[in-house]
Design a protein around this motif. Sequence first.
Motif, short mmCIF file in Angstrom:
data_model
loop_
_atom_site.label_atom_id
_atom_site.label_comp_id
_atom_site.label_asym_id
_atom_site.label_seq_id
_atom_site.Cartn_x
_atom_site.Cartn_y
_atom_site.Cartn_z
N ASP A 89 0.78 -1.23 0.00
CA ASP A 89 0.00 0.00 0.00
C ASP A 89 0.82 1.29 0.00
OD1 ASP A 89 -2.26 -1.50 -0.06
OD2 ASP A 89 -2.84 -1.12 2.01
N ALA A 90 2.09 1.21 0.34
CA ALA A 90 2.90 2.43 0.45
C ALA A 90 3.94 2.47 -0.68
CB ALA A 90 3.60 2.46 1.81
N PRO A 91 4.28 3.67 -1.13
CA PRO A 91 5.31 3.80 -2.18
C PRO A 91 6.71 3.70 -1.57
CG PRO A 91 4.48 5.95 -1.61
CD PRO A 91 3.69 4.95 -0.79
N VAL A 92 7.07 2.50 -1.10
CA VAL A 92 8.34 2.29 -0.41
C VAL A 92 9.09 1.12 -1.05
CG1 VAL A 92 7.51 3.23 1.77
CG2 VAL A 92 7.27 0.79 1.32
N GLU A 93 10.35 1.00 -0.66
CA GLU A 93 11.19 -0.09 -1.14
C GLU A 93 11.45 -1.13 -0.05
OE1 GLU A 93 13.70 2.54 -4.35
OE2 GLU A 93 14.38 2.50 -2.26
N ALA A 94 11.07 -0.81 1.19
CA ALA A 94 11.26 -1.74 2.30
C ALA A 94 10.32 -1.38 3.44
CB ALA A 94 12.71 -1.70 2.79
N VAL A 95 10.03 -2.38 4.27
CA VAL A 95 9.18 -2.18 5.44
C VAL A 95 9.79 -2.97 6.59
CG1 VAL A 95 6.86 -2.43 6.42
CG2 VAL A 95 7.13 -2.05 3.96
N ALA A 96 9.85 -2.35 7.77
CA ALA A 96 10.40 -2.99 8.97
C ALA A 96 9.51 -2.66 10.16
CB ALA A 96 11.82 -2.53 9.21
N GLY A 100 11.05 0.15 19.99
CA GLY A 100 11.50 1.28 20.80
C GLY A 100 11.77 2.48 19.92
N ASP A 101 12.95 3.06 20.05
CA ASP A 101 13.28 4.25 19.27
C ASP A 101 14.04 3.93 17.98
OD1 ASP A 101 15.66 3.46 20.37
OD2 ASP A 101 16.20 5.43 21.19
N ARG A 102 14.03 2.66 17.58
CA ARG A 102 14.71 2.25 16.36
C ARG A 102 13.82 1.25 15.61
NH1 ARG A 102 17.81 -2.76 17.62
NH2 ARG A 102 17.12 -3.37 19.67
N TYR A 103 14.35 0.67 14.57
CA TYR A 103 13.62 -0.39 13.88
C TYR A 103 14.47 -1.65 13.88
CZ TYR A 103 16.55 0.35 9.75
OH TYR A 103 17.62 0.45 8.90
N ARG A 104 13.82 -2.79 13.72
CA ARG A 104 14.51 -4.06 13.61
C ARG A 104 14.68 -4.41 12.14
NH1 ARG A 104 14.80 -8.12 17.69
NH2 ARG A 104 14.71 -7.03 19.66
N PRO A 105 15.84 -4.90 11.74
CA PRO A 105 16.03 -5.25 10.33
C PRO A 105 15.32 -6.54 9.94
CG PRO A 105 18.03 -5.72 11.56
CD PRO A 105 17.08 -5.02 12.50
N LEU A 134 18.62 -1.40 4.60
CA LEU A 134 17.34 -0.75 4.84
C LEU A 134 17.49 0.77 4.89
CD1 LEU A 134 15.71 -3.26 7.35
CD2 LEU A 134 15.36 -3.06 4.88
N ASP A 135 18.63 1.24 5.40
CA ASP A 135 18.88 2.68 5.42
C ASP A 135 19.05 3.24 4.01
OD1 ASP A 135 18.70 2.76 8.18
OD2 ASP A 135 20.88 2.76 8.49
N ALA A 136 19.46 2.39 3.06
CA ALA A 136 19.68 2.83 1.68
C ALA A 136 18.39 2.81 0.86
CB ALA A 136 20.73 1.94 1.01
N ARG A 155 6.55 -11.96 20.15
CA ARG A 155 7.20 -13.21 19.74
C ARG A 155 7.84 -13.11 18.35
NH1 ARG A 155 9.06 -15.44 23.53
NH2 ARG A 155 9.34 -17.31 22.29
N THR A 156 7.32 -12.25 17.50
CA THR A 156 7.88 -12.11 16.15
C THR A 156 9.35 -11.73 16.19
OG1 THR A 156 5.73 -11.56 15.22
CG2 THR A 156 7.65 -10.83 13.98
N LEU A 157 9.77 -10.96 17.19
CA LEU A 157 11.16 -10.52 17.27
C LEU A 157 12.07 -11.50 18.00
CD1 LEU A 157 10.78 -6.71 18.03
CD2 LEU A 157 10.93 -7.88 15.82
N PHE A 158 11.51 -12.56 18.54
CA PHE A 158 12.31 -13.54 19.28
C PHE A 158 13.24 -14.27 18.34
CE2 PHE A 158 12.66 -18.00 20.80
CZ PHE A 158 13.44 -17.76 21.93
#
Length: 168
Positions: A89-96, A100-105, A134-136, A155-158
């Motif tokens: 749905d979004a005009p993006v090249e990646a989704v994460a 907290g204050d960051r994202y998980r790769p 992901l930063d690129a 649990r998804t991040l475990f």
Amino acid sequence: MPLLHHVVLRLEEVCSEVIVVLAPDAAEPSMPPGMSVVFARDPTEGRGPLAGLHAGLSIARADRALVAAGDMPDLQTRVLLELLHVADDAPVEAVALQDGDRYRPLPCVVQVRRAIEAAHALLHEERRALHDLLDALRLAIVDEPTWLALDPGRRTLFDVDTPSDLEG
């Protein structure tokens, strides 16, 4: 059941193709009957997760890829579907996922063609981290309230780094 089987089962629920990237000399793991997996080879030992991802994406047939690690046995289908939904749905090249204050790769979704191009360039710069990739890319982040409503236990991040992670 081996950890990898759990990951493949979750990915098979939401993806038409599952690619497992192996080290250059690693034996292909056995898969239960009915699991449809394509194996790719990391061309060079020790180049990090970005090289492995590049190897897997290079044989992918889809336009977008859902990426997870083989040591993430508790991926939640509803969260994976949300990542794919945002990617569609979004005009993006990646989704994460926000953490907290960051994202998980991982897990993440990437646009295959664009991720291959960016990974190739980063690898030539001796960069190896998935965060670099992901930063690129134009990245969308699924905020914590959204994905935690689908996975309150996180649990998804475990992931399993040591045998003690499996206890309890």
